[in-house]
Write a protein that holds these residues in place. Structure first.
Motif, PDB file in Angstrom:
ATOM      1  N   SER A  21       0.837  -1.192   0.000  1.00  0.00           N
ATOM      2  CA  SER A  21       0.000   0.000   0.000  1.00  0.00           C
ATOM      3  C   SER A  21       0.872   1.242   0.000  1.00  0.00           C
ATOM      4  CB  SER A  21      -0.918   0.005   1.221  1.00  0.00           C
ATOM      5  OG  SER A  21      -1.767   1.130   1.203  1.00  0.00           O
ATOM      6  N   VAL A  23       0.432   5.421   0.586  1.00  0.00           N
ATOM      7  CA  VAL A  23      -0.409   6.554   0.961  1.00  0.00           C
ATOM      8  C   VAL A  23       0.300   7.842   0.566  1.00  0.00           C
ATOM      9  CG1 VAL A  23      -1.563   7.751   2.842  1.00  0.00           C
ATOM     10  CG2 VAL A  23      -1.387   5.252   2.885  1.00  0.00           C
ATOM     11  N   SER A  25       0.252  11.857   0.950  1.00  0.00           N
ATOM     12  CA  SER A  25      -0.320  12.913   1.783  1.00  0.00           C
ATOM     13  C   SER A  25       0.072  14.286   1.253  1.00  0.00           C
ATOM     14  CB  SER A  25       0.124  12.759   3.232  1.00  0.00           C
ATOM     15  OG  SER A  25       1.530  12.822   3.327  1.00  0.00           O
ATOM     16  N   ARG A  29      -7.024  16.013  -3.988  1.00  0.00           N
ATOM     17  CA  ARG A  29      -7.662  14.884  -4.659  1.00  0.00           C
ATOM     18  C   ARG A  29      -7.567  15.054  -6.165  1.00  0.00           C
ATOM     19  NH1 ARG A  29     -13.631  12.210  -3.502  1.00  0.00           N
ATOM     20  NH2 ARG A  29     -13.666  10.839  -5.321  1.00  0.00           N
ATOM     21  N   ARG A  74      -6.233   1.803  -7.121  1.00  0.00           N
ATOM     22  CA  ARG A  74      -6.108   3.098  -6.458  1.00  0.00           C
ATOM     23  C   ARG A  74      -7.428   3.504  -5.861  1.00  0.00           C
ATOM     24  NH1 ARG A  74      -3.942   6.839 -10.917  1.00  0.00           N
ATOM     25  NH2 ARG A  74      -4.241   8.531  -9.421  1.00  0.00           N
ATOM     26  N   ASP A  75      -7.337   4.367  -4.873  1.00  0.00           N
ATOM     27  CA  ASP A  75      -8.508   4.986  -4.274  1.00  0.00           C
ATOM     28  C   ASP A  75      -8.223   6.489  -4.266  1.00  0.00           C
ATOM     29  OD1 ASP A  75     -10.411   6.118  -2.528  1.00  0.00           O
ATOM     30  OD2 ASP A  75     -10.647   4.217  -1.463  1.00  0.00           O
ATOM     31  N   ASN A  76      -8.827   7.181  -5.182  1.00  0.00           N
ATOM     32  CA  ASN A  76      -8.527   8.611  -5.315  1.00  0.00           C
ATOM     33  C   ASN A  76      -8.992   9.407  -4.096  1.00  0.00           C
ATOM     34  OD1 ASN A  76      -7.303   8.380  -7.882  1.00  0.00           O
ATOM     35  ND2 ASN A  76      -9.297   8.451  -8.889  1.00  0.00           N
ATOM     36  N   ALA A  77     -10.077   9.002  -3.509  1.00  0.00           N
ATOM     37  CA  ALA A  77     -10.579   9.722  -2.339  1.00  0.00           C
ATOM     38  C   ALA A  77      -9.604   9.603  -1.173  1.00  0.00           C
ATOM     39  CB  ALA A  77     -11.946   9.191  -1.943  1.00  0.00           C
ATOM     40  N   LYS A  78      -8.983   8.442  -1.035  1.00  0.00           N
ATOM     41  CA  LYS A  78      -8.042   8.216   0.069  1.00  0.00           C
ATOM     42  C   LYS A  78      -6.607   8.532  -0.330  1.00  0.00           C
ATOM     43  CE  LYS A  78     -10.807   4.567   2.218  1.00  0.00           C
ATOM     44  NZ  LYS A  78     -10.851   3.160   2.661  1.00  0.00           N
ATOM     45  N   ARG A  79      -6.376   8.837  -1.608  1.00  0.00           N
ATOM     46  CA  ARG A  79      -5.026   9.076  -2.101  1.00  0.00           C
ATOM     47  C   ARG A  79      -4.108   7.890  -1.821  1.00  0.00           C
ATOM     48  NH1 ARG A  79      -8.550  13.149  -0.948  1.00  0.00           N
ATOM     49  NH2 ARG A  79      -7.611  15.214  -0.899  1.00  0.00           N
ATOM     50  N   THR A  80      -4.591   6.725  -2.174  1.00  0.00           N
ATOM     51  CA  THR A  80      -3.797   5.514  -1.980  1.00  0.00           C
ATOM     52  C   THR A  80      -3.691   4.736  -3.294  1.00  0.00           C
ATOM     53  OG1 THR A  80      -5.713   4.189  -1.336  1.00  0.00           O
ATOM     54  CG2 THR A  80      -4.486   5.279   0.437  1.00  0.00           C
ATOM     55  N   ASP A  82      -2.495   0.690  -4.303  1.00  0.00           N
ATOM     56  CA  ASP A  82      -2.107  -0.612  -3.779  1.00  0.00           C
ATOM     57  C   ASP A  82      -1.546  -1.494  -4.889  1.00  0.00           C
ATOM     58  OD1 ASP A  82      -4.845  -1.024  -1.376  1.00  0.00           O
ATOM     59  OD2 ASP A  82      -3.047   0.247  -1.367  1.00  0.00           O
TER      60      ASP A  82
END
Length: 117
Positions: A21, A23, A25, A29, A74-80, A82
């Motif tokens: 993963s 992340v 920061s 977004r 990816r999860d754009n809302a979480k900025r991640t 994997d």
């Protein structure tokens, strides 16, 4: 400034699986959503090579060695972003980093993946 934190590495036997993963920061977004995010592997030789890419609009790209075994998401809302890795072999050993494909951000510490019996 933007920070990248990779996690999920470890020691695994050949044929095993890991999920990495990343992340990101301090980035909006919108900027993250428009970024091609790349997973790199740095092997013993020291050179970083592209393993998998998550491209905007749900597109992906993989190194030949990763095809059929790795899945990037990816999860754009979480900025991640994997990286699911299956059927690992010793050639997958290295430090894995994530970063934007162009206009790269400061590199994170990476996460060590060791595939060994």
């Amino acid at each position: 400034q933007v920070q990248l934190v990779e996690s999920g590495g470890g020691l695994v036997q050949p044929g095993g699986s890991l999920r990495l993963s990343c992340v990101v920061s301090d980035v909006s977004r919108n900027v993250f959503t428009l970024s091609t995010m790349t997973w790199y592997r740095q092997g013993p030789g020291g050179q970083r090579e592209m393993v998998a890419q998550s491209i905007p609009n749900d597109r992906t790209n993989y190194a030949h060695s990763a095809l059929g075994r790795f899945t990037v998401s990816r999860d754009n809302a979480k900025r991640t972003v994997d990286l699911e890795m299956r059927n690992l072999n010793p050639d997958d050993t290295g430090v894995y980093y994530c970063n934007r494909h162009v206009a790269q951000w400061p590199w994170g510490q990476g996460t060590q993946v060791t595939v060994s019996a």
